[in-house]
Design an enzyme around this catalytic site. Sequence first.
Site, PDB file in Angstrom:
ATOM      1  N   ASP A 106       0.837  -1.202   0.000  1.00  0.00           N
ATOM      2  CA  ASP A 106       0.000   0.000   0.000  1.00  0.00           C
ATOM      3  C   ASP A 106       0.877   1.260   0.000  1.00  0.00           C
ATOM      4  O   ASP A 106       1.733   1.410  -0.875  1.00  0.00           O
ATOM      5  CB  ASP A 106      -0.948  -0.056   1.201  1.00  0.00           C
ATOM      6  CG  ASP A 106      -1.969   1.074   1.220  1.00  0.00           C
ATOM      7  OD1 ASP A 106      -2.867   1.053   0.362  1.00  0.00           O
ATOM      8  OD2 ASP A 106      -1.867   1.967   2.070  1.00  0.00           O
ATOM      9  N   TYR A 110      -1.924  11.320   2.567  1.00  0.00           N
ATOM     10  CA  TYR A 110      -2.857  11.580   1.463  1.00  0.00           C
ATOM     11  C   TYR A 110      -2.990  13.073   1.178  1.00  0.00           C
ATOM     12  O   TYR A 110      -3.147  13.478   0.024  1.00  0.00           O
ATOM     13  CB  TYR A 110      -4.244  10.998   1.799  1.00  0.00           C
ATOM     14  CG  TYR A 110      -4.278   9.488   1.819  1.00  0.00           C
ATOM     15  CD1 TYR A 110      -4.481   8.766   0.650  1.00  0.00           C
ATOM     16  CD2 TYR A 110      -4.103   8.787   3.006  1.00  0.00           C
ATOM     17  CE1 TYR A 110      -4.521   7.383   0.666  1.00  0.00           C
ATOM     18  CE2 TYR A 110      -4.132   7.414   3.033  1.00  0.00           C
ATOM     19  CZ  TYR A 110      -4.341   6.708   1.855  1.00  0.00           C
ATOM     20  OH  TYR A 110      -4.353   5.333   1.875  1.00  0.00           O
ATOM     21  N   HIS A 127      -7.157  -6.420  -0.565  1.00  0.00           N
ATOM     22  CA  HIS A 127      -6.051  -5.479  -0.491  1.00  0.00           C
ATOM     23  C   HIS A 127      -4.923  -5.940   0.431  1.00  0.00           C
ATOM     24  O   HIS A 127      -3.754  -5.713   0.158  1.00  0.00           O
ATOM     25  CB  HIS A 127      -6.608  -4.134  -0.011  1.00  0.00           C
ATOM     26  CG  HIS A 127      -5.605  -3.036   0.070  1.00  0.00           C
ATOM     27  ND1 HIS A 127      -4.963  -2.528  -1.034  1.00  0.00           N
ATOM     28  CD2 HIS A 127      -5.135  -2.336   1.141  1.00  0.00           C
ATOM     29  CE1 HIS A 127      -4.136  -1.556  -0.657  1.00  0.00           C
ATOM     30  NE2 HIS A 127      -4.218  -1.422   0.660  1.00  0.00           N
TER      31      HIS A 127
END
Length: 352
Positions: free
Chosen positions: A166, A274, A327
């Site tokens: 990730d 982010y 994921h």
Amino acid sequence: MELVKKVLSKILIHVLSLIICSLLSFLTLLKWFKVGNALFHVKPRPTPPAILQDEKWGTHGYLNLKSQGIKIHYVENGDRSKPLIVCFHGFPEFWFSWRYQLEEFSSDHWVVAVDMRGYGDSDKPSSLSDYTLDKLIEDARQIVLELGKLKGIDWDKERCTIMAHDWGGALAWLLVSLYPHLFDYHISLNGPHITALNIHKQSSIKQKLMSWYMILFQTPWVPELILRANDLQMFDQMAEPMRNRDKMFNKDIIEAYKYSFGKTWAFTGPLNYYRNMGAAEKTYPKVSVPSLIIWGTEDKALAKPIAELSAAQCENAQIEWVENTGHWVQMEEYEHANKLIRDYFVKNKKIV
């Protein structure tokens, strides 16, 4: 005409994403009006759960990255005289996401899983500017170099392997691109090369919609509150779709994540990754380090073409698909993932 279509598509996706984010925020506020502050109450968890102290995962330590001004927590397993594997986690995780790899590869490697800046027991700078991509990449480089000092690596004669997932995977791609002399192999588990992610988002409406949460995360304060709601219920929800949930993500494991993220504003640092993504559109050198890409095909955040586009950024890449897996492939199907990694090492004569 093609340019007009692209512009209209981008506007449409942003409008849809903002509608989704606004709706989610509205529903959360509506619950708050009904329930009150109890909605955002997180049960106190003053002591680490026993599962985090289990010696089979390894022993705990800290790296002092003096030039970065931060302290990084890590867990190590195996003999320091053996080849080094460094593990970088993603969001919302911490070193514990690599527990099965710490245990599996410690027999023939020195395996080290770190808490990234802002996570777990590592330092958590408070400013948004403390989480720029350049600082995160330099953290990763310094971590590798400091571990090299502990092991006594002569970088002219020895390299290490980087294993990442990730957000950690995104950083690892850039690290092996910019500093290939530090690495012999690169293992990426559902970790996107930023260039590949940007390319795919430009051409795929589906991926833009899958990335709606990235727009939500740009908002100050609100995402932190949403993620803490109902005693960190998000971790229970994260576990729901996992195969073999009782084994892979049981109640004790969920409690470990709630302990780590239950501290006040524990999400702010991770969300700041982010919030700094706007500066991620650079050109990076092609990856020369041999790379194994392991990809759970049912990832709800990152579509399969990103794996192929990431491989296109490499001189030497191998993709292994893990079907019917999401994921968190290194946890959800850890036995399969570990076998793929071990087979890759054997094939490349890293281990016998």
